[in-house]
Design an enzyme around this catalytic site. Sequence first.
Site, short mmCIF file in Angstrom:
data_model
loop_
_atom_site.label_atom_id
_atom_site.label_comp_id
_atom_site.label_asym_id
_atom_site.label_seq_id
_atom_site.Cartn_x
_atom_site.Cartn_y
_atom_site.Cartn_z
CB THR B 148 -0.99 0.01 1.18
OG1 THR B 148 -0.28 -0.13 2.41
CG2 THR B 148 -2.00 -1.11 1.04
CE LYS B 170 0.11 -3.39 3.20
NZ LYS B 170 -0.85 -2.58 4.07
CB THR B 181 -3.59 -3.64 7.09
OG1 THR B 181 -4.86 -3.29 7.58
CG2 THR B 181 -3.56 -5.13 6.77
CD GLU B 261 1.93 5.41 6.35
OE1 GLU B 261 1.44 6.24 7.11
OE2 GLU B 261 1.27 4.55 5.73
CG ASN B 380 -0.42 8.15 9.50
OD1 ASN B 380 -0.96 7.22 8.93
ND2 ASN B 380 0.84 8.12 9.91
CB SER B 385 -5.48 4.23 5.72
OG SER B 385 -5.09 4.55 7.03
#
Lengths: 385, 385
Positions: B148, B170, B181, B261, B380, B385
């Site tokens: 993702t 992932k 996730t 991230e 974020n 998401s």
Amino acid sequence: MTVTVPAGFEAAGVAVGLKSTGKPDVAVVVNRGPLAVGAAVFTSNRAKANPILWSQQAIQDGVVEAIVLNSGGANCFTGSFGFLTTHLTAERAAELLGVSAGDIQVCSTGLIGTGDQVFRDKVLAGTEAAIGALSTSGGDDAARAIMTTDSRPKTSTVTADGWTIGGMAKGAGMLAPGLATMLVVLTTDAVLTAAEADEHLRAATRVSFDRLDSDGCMSTNDQVTLMVSGASGIVPAPDAFRAALIEVCTDLATQLQSDAEGASHDITIEVIHAASEDDAVEVGRSVARNNLFKAAIFGNDPNWGRVLAAIGTTDAEFDPYAVDVEMNGVRVCSDGGPDQPRELVDLSPRATSVVIDLKVGDASATIYTNDLTHDYVHENSAYSS
Amino acid sequence: MTVTVPAGFEAAGVAVGLKSTGKPDVAVVVNRGPLAVGAAVFTSNRAKANPILWSQQAIQDGVVEAIVLNSGGANCFTGSFGFLTTHLTAERAAELLGVSAGDIQVCSTGLIGTGDQVFRDKVLAGTEAAIGALSTSGGDDAARAIMTTDSRPKTSTVTADGWTIGGMAKGAGMLAPGLATMLVVLTTDAVLTAAEADEHLRAATRVSFDRLDSDGCMSTNDQVTLMVSGASGIVPAPDAFRAALIEVCTDLATQLQSDAEGASHDITIEVIHAASEDDAVEVGRSVARNNLFKAAIFGNDPNWGRVLAAIGTTDAEFDPYAVDVEMNGVRVCSDGGPDQPRELVDLSPRATSVVIDLKVGDASATIYTNDLTHDYVHENSAYSS
């Protein structure tokens, strides 16, 4: 005027160079009686600063003559030298006020690890200077002297049936995980016993300051103190006093929330129809401490999926696929599925409301938090505390 | 090659437009046997996505013929329509592979709430296309199709004594609070029973992926699946297999950590001399989830006071005033007080080590986390998401 609005109190705030800015950094609040009743609640953190270790012992007998507070240094993790500094501070204040050192509360806030000889000398000098400057209109100066990264002093007053409650607070850290120290001094001229003061204080902090601290963590130095002079001569109706104290505490708590470092949204999370108040608090806190949710609110994104994902981590009684979520008045999620389009939610105002309906029982609770912003990261990476 | 390194597996990754970028978004891994053994661990979040609800049931018999994974939509909070999508996906794969639908695992990742008719059509088309493209060298394509916000695919392989373990993963969300996730597929050609596979998988995830998730929260869609073909014909020594599986899982977990991230530091928190492993994990996690600590590391500030304040909130057995803390090899705190000057700590490298010595017992644990950065907040708040 704040803590000096109720009769029987004097206060002062002075500058002695603990803060590099030269702003006021030592405050004293003195109870002139006739009562010298006190109660306090302390951080639940096991790593307690020296002033906490002192004050917890000193409050045991329910007598508080005065409180000395300094900003510009937390006197935490400073060993026995630091504890002696707190002890000496209480003794200096006691000597000047003609009372017992055991009836002096001491609070500190600032950088953890600060507590050397220079710190000690300044705190003692500040205690002396503040006591020399005491006045019945010194509440505002005191409120200013306890500020750290606060952008403004926080004060509140409620008057009822011949008695008054006054209060001041400091704290401007992001209130999750709540490690920025919160110091609060409440004063009243109502007539209360030590046991009554303790009971009212615990009840009021439980639904105000404790609901602001979004993951149950507290700083090493947190303390909320209630001082009772009884100078009004009036014994308050217990329910009325309780309600007034909750009002002052909630007012101060929301002032702390709205001054949170770097926050751009004040988020009120209301959990309704929970099986118990504990469940409601657990669910609200799980959302309040979720970084992804907090970052989404910063981005004006009404991301209800992150709300459900957060509450799914709790043990509270509810069915994730029966829950409704409302954001700023728009029901974005019904029965755990999409309802109104997220585009209808306007998250541009600073005040943000999230209502979570668990559809299980009759209990509810409100948790206050903030969003997670660039400025929060900046302030907490650039400022050592 | 990754999941297709062990004998007996084929895989593929295709693009069907679930991702707006046009990148690959559906992956299939098929077990060609002779065994069709499978085991899986799932998110502990009570709000579970539809693929989790399906896969948890389907794995009960320990038989897994194939796994279908899509990125570009989480199929979570999408109601019975979403569950039917997962069911249809399993049926389509089963039909094409000539096996039972109950032996197909399904995983999804992407935006929560995505799972409409368009999503269904694309997932079904992707399943068909991927099965048409299966090959024994398709592991890398599969690893790419499950990404993702990952900046790179994550794969790992260990070979020992005639058998091999392969894996792909992932996940690139900030791994605290862990709501991005994490999907992992592990394959092996060793000969294992379903019970053995389950036991090894639980033991390995407990000390790898579970130690990465820094506050115990998991996403609505997390799943780690182990597929066993037995194609090597070799029954592995249990200890050797366990060690190899831990090696692959830890390798993948640290790849996830280093791709978090917006992170600028990979923080390894080692808690030593704890009374129990649970205590060590609790202490490590309390630091890993502390925003003030994480922001300090971003600011290259070796703020050990925040470490002590964080661990002070736990119930673990230790004396806060006996604890030592080391950062990047420098002991900044001894017995809960200052030791070496903080200036000696160089936090400029991305790899950051924090060692917390509780001085109570013989247990230890390592927790992996990241710092809290401007980019984390940006990614974020800007990415739903």
